[in-house]
Motif scaffolding. Structure first.
Motif, mmCIF file in Angstrom:
data_model
loop_
_atom_site.group_PDB
_atom_site.id
_atom_site.type_symbol
_atom_site.label_atom_id
_atom_site.label_comp_id
_atom_site.label_asym_id
_atom_site.label_seq_id
_atom_site.Cartn_x
_atom_site.Cartn_y
_atom_site.Cartn_z
ATOM 1 N N UNK A 48 0.823 -1.219 0.000
ATOM 2 C CA UNK A 48 0.000 0.000 0.000
ATOM 3 C C UNK A 48 0.857 1.268 0.000
ATOM 4 N N UNK A 49 2.173 1.103 0.105
ATOM 5 C CA UNK A 49 3.072 2.251 0.160
ATOM 6 C C UNK A 49 3.321 2.798 -1.251
ATOM 7 N N UNK A 50 3.615 4.088 -1.319
ATOM 8 C CA UNK A 50 3.798 4.758 -2.600
ATOM 9 C C UNK A 50 4.939 4.158 -3.422
ATOM 10 N N UNK A 51 6.043 3.801 -2.780
ATOM 11 C CA UNK A 51 7.164 3.210 -3.522
ATOM 12 C C UNK A 51 6.753 1.937 -4.252
ATOM 13 N N UNK A 52 5.910 1.134 -3.623
ATOM 14 C CA UNK A 52 5.452 -0.086 -4.278
ATOM 15 C C UNK A 52 4.629 0.261 -5.510
ATOM 16 N N UNK A 53 3.767 1.238 -5.374
ATOM 17 C CA UNK A 53 2.926 1.625 -6.510
ATOM 18 C C UNK A 53 3.764 2.138 -7.670
ATOM 19 N N UNK A 54 4.911 2.744 -7.372
ATOM 20 C CA UNK A 54 5.785 3.260 -8.429
ATOM 21 C C UNK A 54 6.679 2.176 -9.031
ATOM 22 N N UNK A 55 7.205 1.290 -8.190
ATOM 23 C CA UNK A 55 8.202 0.313 -8.634
ATOM 24 C C UNK A 55 7.665 -1.111 -8.746
ATOM 25 N N UNK A 56 6.547 -1.381 -8.095
ATOM 26 C CA UNK A 56 5.975 -2.723 -8.019
ATOM 27 C C UNK A 56 6.902 -3.700 -7.297
ATOM 28 N N UNK A 57 7.733 -3.159 -6.379
ATOM 29 C CA UNK A 57 8.640 -3.963 -5.574
ATOM 30 C C UNK A 57 8.691 -3.392 -4.166
ATOM 31 N N UNK A 73 18.346 -7.620 5.115
ATOM 32 C CA UNK A 73 18.226 -6.541 6.104
ATOM 33 C C UNK A 73 17.675 -5.245 5.489
ATOM 34 N N UNK A 74 16.522 -5.330 4.874
ATOM 35 C CA UNK A 74 15.875 -4.173 4.234
ATOM 36 C C UNK A 74 16.711 -3.619 3.092
ATOM 37 N N UNK A 75 17.415 -4.504 2.436
ATOM 38 C CA UNK A 75 18.299 -4.093 1.351
ATOM 39 C C UNK A 75 17.592 -3.897 0.034
ATOM 40 N N UNK A 76 17.719 -4.851 -0.869
ATOM 41 C CA UNK A 76 17.245 -4.630 -2.235
ATOM 42 C C UNK A 76 15.722 -4.627 -2.328
ATOM 43 N N UNK A 77 15.250 -3.949 -3.350
ATOM 44 C CA UNK A 77 13.826 -3.997 -3.682
ATOM 45 C C UNK A 77 13.604 -5.245 -4.520
ATOM 46 N N UNK A 78 12.636 -6.056 -4.093
ATOM 47 C CA UNK A 78 12.334 -7.300 -4.795
ATOM 48 C C UNK A 78 10.836 -7.415 -5.020
ATOM 49 N N UNK A 79 10.442 -8.323 -5.905
ATOM 50 C CA UNK A 79 9.015 -8.540 -6.122
ATOM 51 C C UNK A 79 8.407 -9.214 -4.889
#
Length: 69
Positions: free
Chosen positions: A35-44, A53-59
């Protein structure tokens, strides 16, 4: 008050399978994160597993799999 995180340390049930509460809480986390904006922009989403440890953006499916492991 901070929510209880006991469920994170009770990943497996007495039979060695993922516990019902662990699966429910992982699903709640994924629902919140998507539900966060970054997810809506990146889909990750960022992967909070012990390896990343909260590193890479993944699906979402990969993050869920990492948390289950």
């Amino acid at each position: 008050m901070e929510p209880s995180r006991v469920w994170m340390y009770q990943r497996l049930d007495s039979d060695g399978y993922l516990s019902k509460i662990f699966i429910e809480k992982v699903d709640e986390f994924i629902e919140f994160a998507t539900k966060q904006e970054l997810f809506r922009n990146m889909n990750k989403i960022k992967c909070p597993c012990i390896k990343h440890w909260n590193g890479p953006y993944l699906d979402v499916d990969t993050v869920k799999l990492h948390l289950y492991k």
